[in-house]
Design a protein around this motif. Sequence first.
Motif, mmCIF file in Angstrom:
data_model
loop_
_atom_site.group_PDB
_atom_site.id
_atom_site.type_symbol
_atom_site.label_atom_id
_atom_site.label_comp_id
_atom_site.label_asym_id
_atom_site.label_seq_id
_atom_site.Cartn_x
_atom_site.Cartn_y
_atom_site.Cartn_z
ATOM 1 N N ALA A 1 44.655 -53.428 -6.520
ATOM 2 C CA ALA A 1 43.389 -53.678 -7.235
ATOM 3 C C ALA A 1 43.647 -54.590 -8.438
ATOM 4 N N HIS A 2 44.758 -54.368 -9.110
ATOM 5 C CA HIS A 2 45.099 -55.196 -10.273
ATOM 6 C C HIS A 2 45.317 -56.650 -9.841
ATOM 7 N N MET A 3 46.078 -56.837 -8.770
ATOM 8 C CA MET A 3 46.337 -58.206 -8.283
ATOM 9 C C MET A 3 45.052 -58.888 -7.835
ATOM 10 N N ALA A 4 44.182 -58.104 -7.189
ATOM 11 C CA ALA A 4 42.953 -58.679 -6.636
ATOM 12 C C ALA A 4 41.857 -58.796 -7.698
ATOM 13 N N GLY A 5 42.071 -58.163 -8.833
ATOM 14 C CA GLY A 5 41.071 -58.202 -9.900
ATOM 15 C C GLY A 5 39.811 -57.438 -9.537
ATOM 16 N N THR A 6 39.964 -56.350 -8.779
ATOM 17 C CA THR A 6 38.782 -55.575 -8.362
ATOM 18 C C THR A 6 38.813 -54.176 -8.970
ATOM 19 N N ARG A 7 37.647 -53.546 -9.007
ATOM 20 C CA ARG A 7 37.578 -52.195 -9.563
ATOM 21 C C ARG A 7 38.141 -51.173 -8.585
ATOM 22 N N HIS A 8 38.043 -51.473 -7.280
ATOM 23 C CA HIS A 8 38.446 -50.471 -6.297
ATOM 24 C C HIS A 8 39.377 -51.060 -5.240
ATOM 25 N N CYS A 9 40.299 -50.218 -4.806
ATOM 26 C CA CYS A 9 41.137 -50.551 -3.649
ATOM 27 C C CYS A 9 41.302 -49.261 -2.842
ATOM 28 N N CYS B 1 46.637 -64.861 -3.426
ATOM 29 C CA CYS B 1 46.047 -66.204 -3.374
ATOM 30 C C CYS B 1 44.788 -66.215 -4.242
ATOM 31 N N SER B 2 44.227 -67.388 -4.438
ATOM 32 C CA SER B 2 43.065 -67.451 -5.328
ATOM 33 C C SER B 2 42.097 -68.541 -4.899
ATOM 34 N N HIS B 3 40.905 -68.451 -5.471
ATOM 35 C CA HIS B 3 39.956 -69.564 -5.422
ATOM 36 C C HIS B 3 39.875 -70.059 -6.855
ATOM 37 N N GLY B 4 40.443 -71.229 -7.120
ATOM 38 C CA GLY B 4 40.590 -71.654 -8.513
ATOM 39 C C GLY B 4 41.387 -70.590 -9.247
ATOM 40 N N PRO B 5 40.908 -70.164 -10.435
ATOM 41 C CA PRO B 5 41.666 -69.141 -11.167
ATOM 42 C C PRO B 5 41.373 -67.709 -10.700
ATOM 43 N N THR B 6 40.377 -67.542 -9.834
ATOM 44 C CA THR B 6 39.932 -66.182 -9.461
ATOM 45 C C THR B 6 40.691 -65.672 -8.242
ATOM 46 N N ASP C 1 45.368 -76.940 -0.956
ATOM 47 C CA ASP C 1 44.688 -77.498 -2.122
ATOM 48 C C ASP C 1 45.321 -76.917 -3.393
ATOM 49 N N PRO C 2 45.889 -77.766 -4.251
ATOM 50 C CA PRO C 2 46.598 -77.247 -5.433
ATOM 51 C C PRO C 2 45.685 -76.568 -6.453
ATOM 52 N N ARG C 3 44.366 -76.677 -6.279
ATOM 53 C CA ARG C 3 43.461 -75.972 -7.218
ATOM 54 C C ARG C 3 43.477 -74.468 -6.981
ATOM 55 N N HIS C 4 43.943 -74.071 -5.783
ATOM 56 C CA HIS C 4 43.956 -72.639 -5.439
ATOM 57 C C HIS C 4 45.397 -72.176 -5.296
ATOM 58 N N ARG C 5 45.670 -70.919 -5.707
ATOM 59 C CA ARG C 5 47.007 -70.350 -5.511
ATOM 60 C C ARG C 5 47.199 -69.962 -4.058
#
Length: 411
Positions: free
Chosen positions: A62-70, A178-183, A289-293
């Motif tokens: 959840a911490h890695m994904a930035g979500t409230r629930h896992c 992985c990410s979409h931009g910084p998210t 795309d280097p904008r995304h991790r």
Amino acid sequence: MKRGVDDLALFGGHAEFDQTLLVGRPSTGDRTKLYERLDRALDNGRLTGGGMLVREFEDRIAHMAGTRHCIAVCNATAALEVIIRAQNLHGEIIIPSMTFIATAHAVRYMGATPVFADIDPVTGTIDPDHVETLITPHTTAIIGVHLWGQPCDVDRLADIAHRHNLTLIYDAAHGIGCSHGPTPIGGFGHAEVFSFNATKVVNSFEGGAIVTNDDDFALRVRQAHNFGFIAPGLIGGLGTNAKMSEASGAMGLTSLDVFDEVVAHNKAGYDLYRDLLAGLPGLTVHAYDPRHRNNFQYVVVKVDQDHAGLHRDVLLDVLRAENVYALMYFSPACHQLEPYRSEHPVTLPHTERLAEQVIALPTGPATTSSDIHRVCEIVRFAIEHSAEIAAQWQDNQPETAEQLVSSHGEA
Ligand code: T4K
């Protein structure tokens, strides 16, 4: 070092690798830590159903994904099925065909109809324009797939889902870290699903997770993945058993401990492949795309037969004979496989073109830079001698059924 085409193992030469080089060889991390965790679980006697290791794993994901629930689950396919049921999705669900068969099967297994959308030819992820044309009064949801860890066009898909009142889910089986931009991937749509299968960048032997920011949905999913239990002895509704075991939790945590190292190793490997294969006609290392991790778990090359001089299947045969067990992620595409191709034949030009070209090359901690040099030498050799190899490959193909029948008839 191959001097001539006859040195290729495919044509009788000595194989380059004595031991098979694999695409999905698991990253196992520090065994001492794994055994310590297993010991703790064995000592306290809680082996599944809300044990401390799975809880810790859920917190870290959840911490890695930035979500409230896992909610950790036994695998990502079950996770998709649990979500489909918990959200009461029925009718038609739009998904890309360029994905592992699990995405389509989960939909179909739960009694809904997968409707296949084509892809963006550059990224290979679901094409929002095509999605919009496929929406009917029966559509209840869209499931995007973050193919090879690349984010879907999450903004456009969110807009479409919102305007048509559809549930939006992401199959993020490849997307941890992985990410979409910084998210970070994880918090998009209604819920996202990770896979921690042994072949993934984070592995828990078998495993998966559902991540979401929707409190009510998280509660329903947590109940549904544990027989519908609200509290001990109290069933709130229908459910299944999709729980993750403590052994999987132990492996998942141990794998997470080395996540940054594994991604750094993968990235170095990806860069090396890209540099060593640069400039070969008809061969492209898929660019992220280097904008995304990205976690660089998938190094995908695309073989364009018109320019490479040989078909992807020939290169695959060349590599496999050398004990480089490259894979086709994903080919055939889902709509080209049963039961879908018989039941609902469709044509998806971009998907079919990509599916005909892809080869995933070995990555992960077990693949060294020396291995990559040797793999790339074989690929380079094959492309440089493509005409000769393609002709000899063709000569070696078994006769087709018709040829066999007619030659037996003539005999
Ligand atoms: N959505 C997407 C987009 C997915 O890619 C997947 C799974 C899912 C959903 C469903 O996730 P799960 O329900 O599995 O959690 C593999 C995996 O079984 C599957 O998890 C994965 N995607 C898919 C892309 O690949 P196969 O049939 O290609 O894998 P397999 O078992 O033949 O292994 C591939 C290579 O890895 C082999 O060459 C050997 C090596 N390997 C494999 C395993 C299992 C090892 O070295 N050690 C191992 O333990 O499906």
